[in-house]
Design a protein around this motif. Sequence first.
Motif, mmCIF file in Angstrom:
data_model
loop_
_atom_site.group_PDB
_atom_site.id
_atom_site.type_symbol
_atom_site.label_atom_id
_atom_site.label_comp_id
_atom_site.label_asym_id
_atom_site.label_seq_id
_atom_site.Cartn_x
_atom_site.Cartn_y
_atom_site.Cartn_z
ATOM 1 N N THR B 287 101.331 -76.805 -44.552
ATOM 2 C CA THR B 287 100.847 -75.513 -44.071
ATOM 3 C C THR B 287 101.966 -74.563 -43.702
ATOM 4 O O THR B 287 101.728 -73.443 -43.274
ATOM 5 N N ALA B 288 103.217 -75.014 -43.837
ATOM 6 C CA ALA B 288 104.323 -74.164 -43.410
ATOM 7 C C ALA B 288 104.399 -72.900 -44.246
ATOM 8 O O ALA B 288 104.730 -71.826 -43.755
ATOM 9 N N LEU B 289 104.088 -73.055 -45.499
ATOM 10 C CA LEU B 289 104.105 -71.894 -46.393
ATOM 11 C C LEU B 289 103.010 -72.106 -47.405
ATOM 12 O O LEU B 289 102.919 -73.164 -48.024
ATOM 13 N N SER B 290 102.118 -71.143 -47.536
ATOM 14 C CA SER B 290 101.167 -71.274 -48.625
ATOM 15 C C SER B 290 101.105 -69.977 -49.412
ATOM 16 O O SER B 290 100.970 -68.892 -48.868
ATOM 17 N N VAL B 291 101.294 -70.147 -50.704
ATOM 18 C CA VAL B 291 101.297 -69.018 -51.630
ATOM 19 C C VAL B 291 100.161 -69.281 -52.588
ATOM 20 O O VAL B 291 100.052 -70.377 -53.128
ATOM 21 N N SER B 292 99.259 -68.321 -52.760
ATOM 22 C CA SER B 292 98.199 -68.582 -53.732
ATOM 23 C C SER B 292 97.997 -67.398 -54.665
ATOM 24 O O SER B 292 98.007 -66.240 -54.241
ATOM 25 N N ASP B 293 97.864 -67.719 -55.922
ATOM 26 C CA ASP B 293 97.568 -66.761 -56.987
ATOM 27 C C ASP B 293 98.489 -65.541 -56.920
ATOM 28 O O ASP B 293 98.043 -64.409 -57.038
ATOM 29 N N ALA B 349 102.245 -72.027 -38.866
ATOM 30 C CA ALA B 349 101.005 -72.563 -38.321
ATOM 31 C C ALA B 349 99.999 -71.451 -38.031
ATOM 32 O O ALA B 349 98.791 -71.631 -38.180
ATOM 33 N N SER B 350 100.499 -70.253 -37.649
ATOM 34 C CA SER B 350 99.567 -69.186 -37.293
ATOM 35 C C SER B 350 99.232 -68.279 -38.474
ATOM 36 O O SER B 350 98.703 -67.184 -38.293
ATOM 37 N N SER B 351 99.540 -68.740 -39.703
ATOM 38 C CA SER B 351 99.164 -68.001 -40.908
ATOM 39 C C SER B 351 99.549 -66.526 -40.878
ATOM 40 O O SER B 351 98.709 -65.650 -40.960
ATOM 41 N N ARG B 362 108.231 -60.450 -38.326
ATOM 42 C CA ARG B 362 108.383 -61.243 -39.546
ATOM 43 C C ARG B 362 109.537 -62.226 -39.449
ATOM 44 O O ARG B 362 109.443 -63.351 -39.931
ATOM 45 N N VAL B 363 110.646 -61.790 -38.792
ATOM 46 C CA VAL B 363 111.828 -62.659 -38.758
ATOM 47 C C VAL B 363 111.569 -63.956 -37.989
ATOM 48 O O VAL B 363 112.307 -64.916 -38.150
ATOM 49 N N ARG B 364 110.524 -63.981 -37.155
ATOM 50 C CA ARG B 364 110.194 -65.243 -36.470
ATOM 51 C C ARG B 364 109.573 -66.231 -37.444
ATOM 52 O O ARG B 364 109.673 -67.437 -37.278
ATOM 53 N N ALA B 365 108.877 -65.694 -38.448
ATOM 54 C CA ALA B 365 108.186 -66.566 -39.389
ATOM 55 C C ALA B 365 109.067 -66.963 -40.564
ATOM 56 O O ALA B 365 109.028 -68.093 -41.027
ATOM 57 N N THR B 471 111.200 -75.465 -42.009
ATOM 58 C CA THR B 471 110.863 -75.696 -43.404
ATOM 59 C C THR B 471 111.853 -74.912 -44.260
ATOM 60 O O THR B 471 112.089 -73.740 -44.005
ATOM 61 N N ILE B 472 112.427 -75.567 -45.246
ATOM 62 C CA ILE B 472 113.491 -74.925 -46.018
ATOM 63 C C ILE B 472 113.124 -74.873 -47.497
ATOM 64 O O ILE B 472 112.682 -75.865 -48.074
ATOM 65 N N LEU B 473 113.284 -73.692 -48.060
ATOM 66 C CA LEU B 473 113.100 -73.531 -49.499
ATOM 67 C C LEU B 473 114.370 -72.898 -50.023
ATOM 68 O O LEU B 473 114.752 -71.810 -49.598
ATOM 69 N N LEU B 474 115.074 -73.595 -50.919
ATOM 70 C CA LEU B 474 116.283 -72.988 -51.435
ATOM 71 C C LEU B 474 116.281 -72.924 -52.938
ATOM 72 O O LEU B 474 115.889 -73.880 -53.601
ATOM 73 N N ALA B 475 116.669 -71.767 -53.437
ATOM 74 C CA ALA B 475 116.798 -71.592 -54.874
ATOM 75 C C ALA B 475 118.227 -71.916 -55.237
ATOM 76 O O ALA B 475 119.147 -71.381 -54.637
ATOM 77 N N THR B 476 118.420 -72.814 -56.179
ATOM 78 C CA THR B 476 119.790 -73.174 -56.547
ATOM 79 C C THR B 476 119.847 -73.732 -57.965
ATOM 80 O O THR B 476 118.859 -74.195 -58.507
ATOM 81 N N HIS B 477 121.042 -73.606 -58.547
ATOM 82 C CA HIS B 477 121.295 -74.247 -59.836
ATOM 83 C C HIS B 477 122.053 -75.536 -59.629
ATOM 84 O O HIS B 477 122.363 -76.233 -60.574
ATOM 85 N N ASP B 478 122.406 -75.794 -58.368
ATOM 86 C CA ASP B 478 123.322 -76.879 -58.098
ATOM 87 C C ASP B 478 122.560 -78.186 -57.940
ATOM 88 O O ASP B 478 122.019 -78.485 -56.881
#
Lengths: 358, 540
Positions: B287-293, B349-351, B362-365, B471-478
């Motif tokens: 639930t940390a991040l949900s992206v839909s459509d 958690a608070s969507s 926003r910077v808190r989320a 929660t960490i999302l990283l874009a990388t080629h490494d």
Amino acid sequence: MPLRPRLLHPAAWWLWGLGLATAASRTTNPVVLLLVIGVCIVVVTERRDPATTNPLWGFLAIGAIIIAFRVVMTMLLGNGVHGETVLFTLPRVPLPEWASGIRLGGPVTLESLLYAVYDSLRLAAVLACLGAANALASPRRLLRYLPATLYDVGTAVVVGLTFAPQLVTDARAVRAARTLRGHEGTGARETARLAVPVLETAFERSLGLAASMESRGYGRTVHASTRDRRLASGLALVGLLGVLGGLYGLLDASAGGALGLPLLAVGAALAAASLVVGASRERRSGHRRDRWQWPETVTALAGAVPAVVLVAGSVRGWDGIIVTPAPGLPALPLPVVAAVLLAAVPAWLTPRPREEDR
Amino acid sequence: MITFDHVSVTYAGAPAPSLHDVTLEIPEGELVLVVGPTGSGKSTLLRTINGLVPHFSGGTLSGRVTVDGLDTARHRPRDLATVVGLVEQNPSTTFVTDVVEDEVAYGMETMGLDPTSIRRRVEETLDLFGLTPLRGRPLGALSGGQQQRAAIAALFAAGPRVLVLDEPTSALDPVAAEEVLASLHRIVHDLGVTVVLAEHRLERVVHHADRVVLVDGGHTSDLLDPAEAMLDSQIYPPVVGLSRLAGWAPTPLSIRDARRRASALRERLVEASSRSVPELRAVGPATALSVSDLRVVRAGRIVIDELDLGLEAGSVTTLMGRNGAGKSTLLGAIAAQHPVAKGRVRLGASSVDPHAVPPRERVRAVGLVPQQPELLLYADSVAAECVAADADFGAAPGTTAALLHRISGGIDGAQHPRDLSEGQRLELALAVILAGSPEVLLLDEPTRGLDYGAKHRLGEVLSGLAAEGTTILLATHDVELAAEVADRVVILADGEIVTDGKAREVLSASPAFAPQVTKVMLPQTWLTVAEVANAIGRSA
């Protein structure tokens, strides 16, 4: 559809923009100036170079800021224009004896405000013309035509020409990054804080570009001797100074308008001479150079006509070129309006830039 | 071909020389790799070859650099352009024109080749670097890797006899990097071009190199044989790490050589692997991040379409995929840097809908460290930057400085952020963003310009943050970084998710994204040298 749709020669757009800017600089008629800005917006909307990030809006925003600043300053300090119509009176701040020439607060007249608006609108219109030229043909495309003989001058021109549009792009990037630190990225204080990083980034990029041009052979020694090279550079420098002085004379009617035209002519001749001397020795070749055909001529003329009409008008003292600030609409000379509207013609008579996905 | 004769370089106002008494002779037709930690003087060394140092940069150069018999003291960079081509670290600042094809032709134009040969060479070069579909595209609209390829192509097209490249593959995806290196290999072998390149990602280049120069603190080694150099280099790729662990000699540099020697090690590990399946990090619900459509349109082009993604709280996910696949755009859309055309993004958690709240909330989320971390830095010293960040995020004074200390372990607070090395700048930007203590942390291509040490530290910081619930999302080629930190790998292609799964499964299943250790140890699925070392230790 051809694989590589034709783009208008960048020099044509820049001549057009400079012509229109010259026209705008000669008048304080708000209707004419608004027309000029309108023409810029129309042409840019129709024929924008898709490779640029449309710097026109940035230039328009700067114009708006200039007007607002002038109006506020006029309210506070006055501008020496005395009028009959007092709109309201600000409390006057008494100043010491030695500052008796300065007024702070006091009555605000409609005439002085109108004068401030008209005068700064003129600057905003000139900026709009430059922004339009930037948006229609990115300065980098123009750079390809910059003769390598002008190397020393050329590097300076590179930095100068790419600086303003780069500034607009970087301002956007920095503003977006600002929101990542929890700021809205708007407002006066924000703008002040953004100024330094934006200037730094844009300047670094311009220097990077100059370094890259250097290491890729721009301005390689094409002359037989150093003496020749110095001669061509010196000729070019004197010529450019002449052109600048002449343009200044033409643009600023108060500073010796009579000297403007001859100075411009001599400067242009000198600059042309240095180009001819250089070009004959230049070994640079062209890959798919834009060609100069009738749409280019039409575009350049469409910019030249309003310039000529307005310069002639201001020299002859036509009504409605220099407007006395007074309530009510100023006189509107028909030839002037027609000439400015003519400048919008390239929006339809030129080839449409490629519109493929970016 | 290139001779350095007692060369020292001191920049104006610098307390110590950046290069110290360098004497080297690089013969024609060699591919020479310059290896060294960040800030060791690699870039300076490369830039002396075409004379940008000192002609453009300023500073004093003593000694002599000659290229193809031309002394750089007497020939300016523009006169050396026919001999040396230099590809800079950040190609986007070096483009002279607006469009790919014009850029490729530019160098040849200044050299005065006739238009017919320019046409021919432009076509050949576009093909060689796979740029034909992009020829009419504006350079500013290309992805980082595409820009890198365009920059190399533009230099190569002019036909210099020496090609100098500063970190040519650090912005490229593994496949594109392999393509660029293959074309470099080809021009070295078929055309006798001398190539000098500096690169942090040794795992990609070291097996292509004929010679290696080690640089440290401005001092250089002689031209070394790559295998010998790797024997005692402080910086080495995972395959060399594995070799040191297993005691192979001579040191293998390519996967192929390593696999030939690895059978004994594999047998030794069979037993260990059955017993010690490395445990996964404990993660919360998705639930940390949900992206839909999600659909994102940029400049009239659909970059991301119909994308669904959910992230578990406290997990580390890497987003991979070729250059231009839409990774940065996805991160930008999650952090509300780009508008969303369709679909929804919810954070924490608070969507929270990042597009509906003001930046301050926003910077808190969500926090994003952009690809160019310097965009986040405004102050004129590191210390002032930390103070400003505390104020920006309403954190207790000293928060950012403490974070920075934890991440980097010592950056001089008086330094100007722009004078920091690439890696230090990233660390500072990360500290600034972390001061907002976001629930979701996004990093866009954080390993560019980082040496192995800095990368390892980054990996530890990220693991630590995840353990604390970020929660960490990283874009990388490494892939090596992904192997070290990721729980989950998502592969993106043309704006759609093509693979999504546990890091171990995804990384070992695809040849393009497998880390070196996996490639050596297949069919066993070890990801890092540390894992193997651990297993041997336990089995012994």
